[in-house]
Design a protein around this motif. Structure first.
Motif, PDB file in Angstrom:
ATOM      1  N   MET A   1       0.844  -1.178   0.000  1.00  0.00           N
ATOM      2  CA  MET A   1       0.000   0.000   0.000  1.00  0.00           C
ATOM      3  C   MET A   1       0.889   1.241   0.000  1.00  0.00           C
ATOM      4  O   MET A   1       1.846   1.332   0.762  1.00  0.00           O
ATOM      5  CB  MET A   1      -0.916  -0.014   1.213  1.00  0.00           C
ATOM      6  N   LEU A   2       0.547   2.197  -0.829  1.00  0.00           N
ATOM      7  CA  LEU A   2       1.311   3.425  -0.993  1.00  0.00           C
ATOM      8  C   LEU A   2       0.974   4.413   0.130  1.00  0.00           C
ATOM      9  O   LEU A   2      -0.193   4.652   0.425  1.00  0.00           O
ATOM     10  CB  LEU A   2       0.977   4.038  -2.357  1.00  0.00           C
ATOM     11  N   ASP A   3       2.000   4.979   0.740  1.00  0.00           N
ATOM     12  CA  ASP A   3       1.797   5.996   1.775  1.00  0.00           C
ATOM     13  C   ASP A   3       1.557   7.333   1.089  1.00  0.00           C
ATOM     14  O   ASP A   3       2.483   7.930   0.523  1.00  0.00           O
ATOM     15  CB  ASP A   3       3.016   6.077   2.690  1.00  0.00           C
ATOM     16  N   THR A   4       0.331   7.795   1.122  1.00  0.00           N
ATOM     17  CA  THR A   4      -0.044   9.034   0.442  1.00  0.00           C
ATOM     18  C   THR A   4      -0.097  10.231   1.391  1.00  0.00           C
ATOM     19  O   THR A   4      -0.661  11.265   1.050  1.00  0.00           O
ATOM     20  CB  THR A   4      -1.405   8.863  -0.263  1.00  0.00           C
ATOM     21  N   THR A   5       0.520  10.094   2.545  1.00  0.00           N
ATOM     22  CA  THR A   5       0.543  11.182   3.515  1.00  0.00           C
ATOM     23  C   THR A   5       1.087  12.490   2.925  1.00  0.00           C
ATOM     24  O   THR A   5       0.544  13.561   3.237  1.00  0.00           O
ATOM     25  CB  THR A   5       1.345  10.778   4.768  1.00  0.00           C
ATOM     26  N   PRO A   6       2.115  12.459   2.082  1.00  0.00           N
ATOM     27  CA  PRO A   6       2.591  13.724   1.525  1.00  0.00           C
ATOM     28  C   PRO A   6       1.505  14.478   0.739  1.00  0.00           C
ATOM     29  O   PRO A   6       1.432  15.706   0.797  1.00  0.00           O
ATOM     30  CB  PRO A   6       3.744  13.316   0.616  1.00  0.00           C
ATOM     31  N   LEU A   7       0.666  13.743   0.030  1.00  0.00           N
ATOM     32  CA  LEU A   7      -0.409  14.388  -0.727  1.00  0.00           C
ATOM     33  C   LEU A   7      -1.485  14.940   0.205  1.00  0.00           C
ATOM     34  O   LEU A   7      -1.886  16.094   0.070  1.00  0.00           O
ATOM     35  CB  LEU A   7      -1.028  13.414  -1.735  1.00  0.00           C
ATOM     36  N   THR A   8      -1.937  14.125   1.132  1.00  0.00           N
ATOM     37  CA  THR A   8      -3.007  14.612   2.020  1.00  0.00           C
ATOM     38  C   THR A   8      -2.509  15.768   2.877  1.00  0.00           C
ATOM     39  O   THR A   8      -3.264  16.715   3.135  1.00  0.00           O
ATOM     40  CB  THR A   8      -3.575  13.478   2.895  1.00  0.00           C
ATOM     41  N   ALA A   9      -1.249  15.736   3.289  1.00  0.00           N
ATOM     42  CA  ALA A   9      -0.700  16.843   4.078  1.00  0.00           C
ATOM     43  C   ALA A   9      -0.623  18.121   3.248  1.00  0.00           C
ATOM     44  O   ALA A   9      -0.979  19.211   3.737  1.00  0.00           O
ATOM     45  CB  ALA A   9       0.680  16.466   4.613  1.00  0.00           C
ATOM     46  N   ALA A  10      -0.199  18.017   1.998  1.00  0.00           N
ATOM     47  CA  ALA A  10      -0.116  19.190   1.128  1.00  0.00           C
ATOM     48  C   ALA A  10      -1.498  19.769   0.854  1.00  0.00           C
ATOM     49  O   ALA A  10      -1.697  20.990   0.885  1.00  0.00           O
ATOM     50  CB  ALA A  10       0.578  18.824  -0.178  1.00  0.00           C
ATOM     51  N   VAL A  11      -2.456  18.908   0.597  1.00  0.00           N
ATOM     52  CA  VAL A  11      -3.827  19.356   0.336  1.00  0.00           C
ATOM     53  C   VAL A  11      -4.416  20.021   1.587  1.00  0.00           C
ATOM     54  O   VAL A  11      -5.024  21.092   1.503  1.00  0.00           O
ATOM     55  CB  VAL A  11      -4.705  18.165  -0.132  1.00  0.00           C
ATOM     56  N   ASP A  12      -4.235  19.390   2.723  1.00  0.00           N
ATOM     57  CA  ASP A  12      -4.777  19.950   3.969  1.00  0.00           C
ATOM     58  C   ASP A  12      -4.139  21.296   4.298  1.00  0.00           C
ATOM     59  O   ASP A  12      -4.816  22.217   4.752  1.00  0.00           O
ATOM     60  CB  ASP A  12      -4.587  18.971   5.128  1.00  0.00           C
ATOM     61  N   ARG A  13      -2.838  21.423   4.049  1.00  0.00           N
ATOM     62  CA  ARG A  13      -2.134  22.685   4.305  1.00  0.00           C
ATOM     63  C   ARG A  13      -2.683  23.797   3.402  1.00  0.00           C
ATOM     64  O   ARG A  13      -2.966  24.909   3.861  1.00  0.00           O
ATOM     65  CB  ARG A  13      -0.631  22.483   4.082  1.00  0.00           C
ATOM     66  N   PHE A  14      -2.857  23.493   2.118  1.00  0.00           N
ATOM     67  CA  PHE A  14      -3.403  24.475   1.179  1.00  0.00           C
ATOM     68  C   PHE A  14      -4.820  24.860   1.607  1.00  0.00           C
ATOM     69  O   PHE A  14      -5.165  26.038   1.638  1.00  0.00           O
ATOM     70  CB  PHE A  14      -3.371  23.898  -0.234  1.00  0.00           C
ATOM     71  N   ALA A  15      -5.616  23.877   1.959  1.00  0.00           N
ATOM     72  CA  ALA A  15      -6.992  24.148   2.382  1.00  0.00           C
ATOM     73  C   ALA A  15      -7.019  25.026   3.636  1.00  0.00           C
ATOM     74  O   ALA A  15      -7.817  25.965   3.722  1.00  0.00           O
ATOM     75  CB  ALA A  15      -7.740  22.845   2.630  1.00  0.00           C
ATOM     76  N   ASP A  16      -6.159  24.744   4.587  1.00  0.00           N
ATOM     77  CA  ASP A  16      -6.100  25.559   5.808  1.00  0.00           C
ATOM     78  C   ASP A  16      -5.737  27.006   5.488  1.00  0.00           C
ATOM     79  O   ASP A  16      -6.305  27.939   6.055  1.00  0.00           O
ATOM     80  CB  ASP A  16      -5.091  24.981   6.796  1.00  0.00           C
ATOM     81  N   HIS A  17      -4.806  27.189   4.571  1.00  0.00           N
ATOM     82  CA  HIS A  17      -4.410  28.549   4.187  1.00  0.00           C
ATOM     83  C   HIS A  17      -5.555  29.268   3.472  1.00  0.00           C
ATOM     84  O   HIS A  17      -5.742  30.481   3.677  1.00  0.00           O
ATOM     85  CB  HIS A  17      -3.164  28.503   3.309  1.00  0.00           C
ATOM     86  N   LEU A  18      -6.292  28.543   2.663  1.00  0.00           N
ATOM     87  CA  LEU A  18      -7.452  29.148   1.993  1.00  0.00           C
ATOM     88  C   LEU A  18      -8.506  29.567   3.006  1.00  0.00           C
ATOM     89  O   LEU A  18      -9.084  30.655   2.894  1.00  0.00           O
ATOM     90  CB  LEU A  18      -8.074  28.169   0.992  1.00  0.00           C
ATOM     91  N   ARG A  19      -8.749  28.727   3.985  1.00  0.00           N
ATOM     92  CA  ARG A  19      -9.761  29.050   4.999  1.00  0.00           C
ATOM     93  C   ARG A  19      -9.364  30.274   5.814  1.00  0.00           C
ATOM     94  O   ARG A  19     -10.229  31.011   6.285  1.00  0.00           O
ATOM     95  CB  ARG A  19      -9.988  27.847   5.913  1.00  0.00           C
ATOM     96  N   ALA A  20      -8.071  30.488   5.978  1.00  0.00           N
ATOM     97  CA  ALA A  20      -7.588  31.628   6.752  1.00  0.00           C
ATOM     98  C   ALA A  20      -7.417  32.892   5.906  1.00  0.00           C
ATOM     99  O   ALA A  20      -7.201  33.971   6.460  1.00  0.00           O
ATOM    100  CB  ALA A  20      -6.261  31.275   7.410  1.00  0.00           C
TER     101      ALA A  20
END
Length: 103
Positions: free
Chosen positions: A1-20
Motif C-alpha cells: 500500500m502506498l503511503d499518500t501522507t505527503p499528498l493529504t498533508a499538502a492538500v490539507d495545508r493548502f486548504a487551511d491557508h485558503l480558509r484563513a
C-alpha cells in the motif's frame, strides 16, 4: 500500500491557508486556482478508479467552498493512487497551485 501522507498533508495545508485567507485574496484568484486544482485532482482520481468512463467536472461551488473542494478531491486521489510517481506529481501540483494562489 502506498503511503499518500505527503499528498493529504499538502492538500490539507493548502486548504487551511485558503480558509484563513481574507475574502479579497480569494477574489483575486486564490479560489479560482484552488478550483482548478480540485478539478484536476478529481479528474485524476476518476481516471484511476474508472478509466473507461469520462470524468465528471467538479462544479464551481463558490469561493468559500474552494478549500473543501481541494480537500475532497485530494483525499479521493490519495485513496486511488498506487504509483509513487503519480503521488510525487500530485504533490507538486498542489504545491505549485498554492504558490500561484498566494496563500
Amino acid at each position: 500500500m502506498l503511503d499518500t501522507t505527503p499528498l493529504t498533508a499538502a492538500v490539507d495545508r493548502f486548504a487551511d491557508h485558503l480558509r484563513a485567507a481574507p475574502q479579497s485574496r480569494l477574489q483575486r484568484g486564490a479560489a479560482a486556482e484552488a478550483l482548478a486544482l480540485a478539478r484536476e485532482l478529481a479528474t485524476r482520481a476518476q481516471r484511476l478508479e474508472n478509466p473507461d468512463a469520462p470524468p465528471h467536472e467538479m462544479p464551481d461551488a463558490g469561493m468559500f467552498a474552494a478549500a473543501d473542494q481541494i480537500t475532497v478531491a485530494g483525499h479521493d486521489l490519495a485513496v486511488a493512487l498506487t504509483d509513487p510517481a503519480q503521488l510525487t506529481e500530485a504533490v507538486l501540483l498542489v504545491e505549485e497551485a498554492q504558490k500561484r494562489a498566494g496563500v
